[in-house]
Write a protein that holds these residues in place. Structure first.
Motif, PDB file in Angstrom:
ATOM      1  N   LEU A   1       0.966  -0.983   0.036  1.00 35.09           N
ATOM      2  CA  LEU A   1       0.159   0.060  -0.119  1.00 35.09           C
ATOM      3  C   LEU A   1       0.754   1.083   0.052  1.00 35.09           C
ATOM      4  CD1 LEU A   1      -2.748  -0.771   2.765  1.00 35.09           C
ATOM      5  CD2 LEU A   1      -2.991  -0.762   0.318  1.00 35.09           C
ATOM      6  N   ASP A   2       0.306   2.272  -0.690  1.00 37.38           N
ATOM      7  CA  ASP A   2       1.052   3.677  -0.732  1.00 37.38           C
ATOM      8  C   ASP A   2       0.154   4.638  -0.563  1.00 37.38           C
ATOM      9  OD1 ASP A   2       3.204   5.366  -0.999  1.00 37.38           O
ATOM     10  OD2 ASP A   2       4.357   3.896  -2.032  1.00 37.38           O
ATOM     11  N   TRP A   3       0.683   5.890  -0.317  1.00 33.78           N
ATOM     12  CA  TRP A   3      -0.260   7.171  -0.383  1.00 33.78           C
ATOM     13  C   TRP A   3      -0.608   7.387  -1.689  1.00 33.78           C
ATOM     14  CZ3 TRP A   3      -1.220   8.049   4.608  1.00 33.78           C
ATOM     15  CH2 TRP A   3      -0.185   7.716   5.760  1.00 33.78           C
ATOM     16  N   LEU A   4      -1.907   7.825  -1.613  1.00 33.39           N
ATOM     17  CA  LEU A   4      -2.435   8.515  -2.903  1.00 33.39           C
ATOM     18  C   LEU A   4      -1.856   9.675  -3.303  1.00 33.39           C
ATOM     19  CD1 LEU A   4      -6.471   8.148  -2.273  1.00 33.39           C
ATOM     20  CD2 LEU A   4      -4.902   6.538  -3.821  1.00 33.39           C
ATOM     21  N   PRO A   5      -1.189   9.599  -4.556  1.00 35.01           N
ATOM     22  CA  PRO A   5      -0.439  10.693  -4.900  1.00 35.01           C
ATOM     23  C   PRO A   5      -1.341  12.117  -5.182  1.00 35.01           C
ATOM     24  CG  PRO A   5      -0.891   9.316  -6.951  1.00 35.01           C
ATOM     25  CD  PRO A   5      -1.392   8.696  -5.505  1.00 35.01           C
TER      26      PRO A   5
ATOM     27  N   PHE B   1      -2.526   8.083 -13.312  1.00 34.62           N
ATOM     28  CA  PHE B   1      -2.408   7.764 -11.725  1.00 34.62           C
ATOM     29  C   PHE B   1      -1.043   6.549 -11.680  1.00 34.62           C
ATOM     30  CE2 PHE B   1      -3.173   4.821  -8.399  1.00 34.62           C
ATOM     31  CZ  PHE B   1      -3.309   5.207  -7.262  1.00 34.62           C
ATOM     32  N   SER B   2      -1.192   5.549 -12.700  1.00 39.06           N
ATOM     33  CA  SER B   2      -0.033   4.632 -12.581  1.00 39.06           C
ATOM     34  C   SER B   2       1.446   5.193 -12.726  1.00 39.06           C
ATOM     35  CB  SER B   2      -0.280   3.439 -13.837  1.00 39.06           C
ATOM     36  OG  SER B   2      -0.430   4.247 -14.834  1.00 39.06           O
ATOM     37  N   ASP B   3       1.327   6.512 -13.392  1.00 36.07           N
ATOM     38  CA  ASP B   3       2.817   7.108 -13.254  1.00 36.07           C
ATOM     39  C   ASP B   3       3.199   7.662 -11.857  1.00 36.07           C
ATOM     40  OD1 ASP B   3       2.737   6.035 -15.904  1.00 36.07           O
ATOM     41  OD2 ASP B   3       2.678   8.062 -16.985  1.00 36.07           O
ATOM     42  N   VAL B   4       2.213   8.053 -11.132  1.00 34.54           N
ATOM     43  CA  VAL B   4       2.741   8.740  -9.988  1.00 34.54           C
ATOM     44  C   VAL B   4       2.474   7.993  -8.657  1.00 34.54           C
ATOM     45  CG1 VAL B   4       2.605  11.108 -11.245  1.00 34.54           C
ATOM     46  CG2 VAL B   4       0.710   9.978 -10.034  1.00 34.54           C
ATOM     47  N   TYR B   5       1.754   6.934  -8.885  1.00 40.18           N
ATOM     48  CA  TYR B   5       1.572   6.259  -7.505  1.00 40.18           C
ATOM     49  C   TYR B   5       2.647   5.702  -7.216  1.00 40.18           C
ATOM     50  CZ  TYR B   5      -0.461   2.714  -4.366  1.00 40.18           C
ATOM     51  OH  TYR B   5      -0.823   2.078  -3.274  1.00 40.18           O
ATOM     52  N   GLY B   6       3.040   5.832  -5.863  1.00 43.55           N
ATOM     53  CA  GLY B   6       4.213   5.310  -5.031  1.00 43.55           C
ATOM     54  C   GLY B   6       5.297   6.332  -4.975  1.00 43.55           C
ATOM     55  N   LYS B   7       5.238   7.324  -5.676  1.00 37.24           N
ATOM     56  CA  LYS B   7       6.148   8.428  -5.894  1.00 37.24           C
ATOM     57  C   LYS B   7       5.728   9.838  -5.046  1.00 37.24           C
ATOM     58  CE  LYS B   7       7.328   7.177 -10.623  1.00 37.24           C
ATOM     59  NZ  LYS B   7       7.459   7.556 -11.912  1.00 37.24           N
TER      60      LYS B   7
ATOM     61  N   LYS C   1       4.295  25.550   2.037  1.00 32.57           N
ATOM     62  CA  LYS C   1       4.448  24.579   0.906  1.00 32.57           C
ATOM     63  C   LYS C   1       5.129  23.426   1.009  1.00 32.57           C
ATOM     64  CE  LYS C   1       5.123  25.090  -4.034  1.00 32.57           C
ATOM     65  NZ  LYS C   1       5.372  25.739  -5.215  1.00 32.57           N
ATOM     66  N   PRO C   2       6.517  23.488   1.645  1.00 33.32           N
ATOM     67  CA  PRO C   2       7.186  22.055   1.526  1.00 33.32           C
ATOM     68  C   PRO C   2       6.447  21.015   2.407  1.00 33.32           C
ATOM     69  CG  PRO C   2       8.424  24.115   1.875  1.00 33.32           C
ATOM     70  CD  PRO C   2       7.157  24.800   1.905  1.00 33.32           C
ATOM     71  N   LEU C   3       5.421  21.390   3.241  1.00 34.47           N
ATOM     72  CA  LEU C   3       4.763  20.568   4.019  1.00 34.47           C
ATOM     73  C   LEU C   3       3.652  19.775   3.362  1.00 34.47           C
ATOM     74  CD1 LEU C   3       4.576  22.795   7.253  1.00 34.47           C
ATOM     75  CD2 LEU C   3       6.231  20.983   6.662  1.00 34.47           C
ATOM     76  N   LEU C   4       3.395  20.323   2.180  1.00 29.15           N
ATOM     77  CA  LEU C   4       2.283  19.705   1.318  1.00 29.15           C
ATOM     78  C   LEU C   4       2.895  18.658   0.413  1.00 29.15           C
ATOM     79  CD1 LEU C   4       0.383  22.847   0.408  1.00 29.15           C
ATOM     80  CD2 LEU C   4      -0.134  21.442   2.403  1.00 29.15           C
ATOM     81  N   VAL C   5       3.080  17.717   1.038  1.00 29.97           N
ATOM     82  CA  VAL C   5       3.917  16.454   0.402  1.00 29.97           C
ATOM     83  C   VAL C   5       3.057  15.114   0.842  1.00 29.97           C
ATOM     84  CG1 VAL C   5       5.835  14.974   0.089  1.00 29.97           C
ATOM     85  CG2 VAL C   5       6.211  17.478   0.437  1.00 29.97           C
ATOM     86  N   ALA C   6       2.461  14.378  -0.182  1.00 25.38           N
ATOM     87  CA  ALA C   6       2.107  13.026  -0.102  1.00 25.38           C
ATOM     88  C   ALA C   6       2.950  12.228   0.352  1.00 25.38           C
ATOM     89  CB  ALA C   6       1.191  12.493  -1.136  1.00 25.38           C
ATOM     90  N   GLY C   7       2.593  11.391   1.558  1.00 23.82           N
ATOM     91  CA  GLY C   7       3.435  10.299   2.078  1.00 23.82           C
ATOM     92  C   GLY C   7       4.257  10.802   3.364  1.00 23.82           C
ATOM     93  N   ALA C   8       3.982  12.192   3.812  1.00 24.69           N
ATOM     94  CA  ALA C   8       4.757  12.682   4.999  1.00 24.69           C
ATOM     95  C   ALA C   8       4.111  11.723   6.101  1.00 24.69           C
ATOM     96  CB  ALA C   8       4.422  14.091   5.210  1.00 24.69           C
ATOM     97  N   VAL C   9       4.982  11.142   6.937  1.00 27.77           N
ATOM     98  CA  VAL C   9       4.514  10.320   8.053  1.00 27.77           C
ATOM     99  C   VAL C   9       4.923  10.772   9.302  1.00 27.77           C
ATOM    100  CG1 VAL C   9       4.594   7.859   9.189  1.00 27.77           C
ATOM    101  CG2 VAL C   9       4.224   8.227   6.745  1.00 27.77           C
TER     102      VAL C   9
END
Length: 212
Positions: free
Chosen positions: A96-100, A114-120, A143-151
């Motif tokens: 599983l990965d975060w939605l891009p 979607f397939s090109d950016v999923y997991g990135k 703006k730097p905080l708006l990153v998908a996948g930040a945990v």
């Protein structure tokens, strides 16, 4: 705010009264086109009113942007996931990965599939709601905080008492258990010395068979 539905007739109300959940209502509507049409007709003005109300929402005089909240369990990195571990098989959960975020292609003529950016790692800068709005200075600063996948990482806690003083992974007993189970819950020295063993889940498979 009260949402009033239009008059819909006693026959319709009697029909849907026994449908105690949305799942049952959808199932019945799939089988009965007339019921589907009537339901859509009743919901349409309600949804239109909700959209109109939400479009008026503002924060500090700026329109509220539509956002998607992504939540993923973190195995044993926080107290909640320690007590409520993922129920998916390990290999499925690991995949599983975060939605891009929506990401424009190189010539800015459209969005990447979607397939090109999923997991990135992506940012929200190409989102239409962001691009079409006037960013405030606060938005630009964050703006730097708006990153998908930040945990966010949390400290481990003892599965039994919640103590943050945890027996380290270098402990021989813990190391041995992690070779046998995919999930070994944290345990504190006090609980461990009292005779308790770490709680475990998902025995590893050896040659197609689970260890007992």
């Amino acid at each position: 705010m009260f949402l009033a539905k239009e008059g819909n007739g006693c026959q319709f109300e009697v029909r849907v009264k026994s449908l105690s959940s949305l799942k049952k209502l959808r199932s019945a509507a799939d089988k009965q086109p007339a019921l589907r049409e009537k339901t859509n007709g009743i919901l349409e003005p309600v949804l239109a009113q909700l959209k109109q109300r939400f479009s008026q929402l503002k924060l500090h005089d700026d329109p509220v942007l539509s956002m998607m909240l992504l939540i993923k369990k973190c195995k044993i990195d926080c107290w909640y996931c320690t007590l409520n571990p993922p129920r998916l098989p390990d290999e499925v959960f690991a995949a599983l990965d975060w939605l891009p975020d929506p990401t424009l292609n190189a010539d800015k003529s459209g969005f990447l599939p979607f397939s090109d950016v999923y997991g990135k790692e992506t940012t929200a800068e190409d989102c239409p709601s962001v691009r079409n709005s006037l960013s405030s200075e606060e938005d630009k600063k964050n703006k730097p905080l708006l990153v998908a996948g930040a945990v966010t990482k949390f400290a481990d806690i003892c599965f039994f008492c919640g103590d943050t003083d945890i027996v380290p992974d270098t402990n021989e007993t813990i190391k041995a258990l992690k070779q046998q189970y995919s999930i070994v819950r944290p345990i504190c020295p006090t609980c461990n010395s009292s005779g308790k063993l770490p709680a475990v889940r998902n025995a590893m498979k050896v040659h197609g068979k689970r260890k007992n």
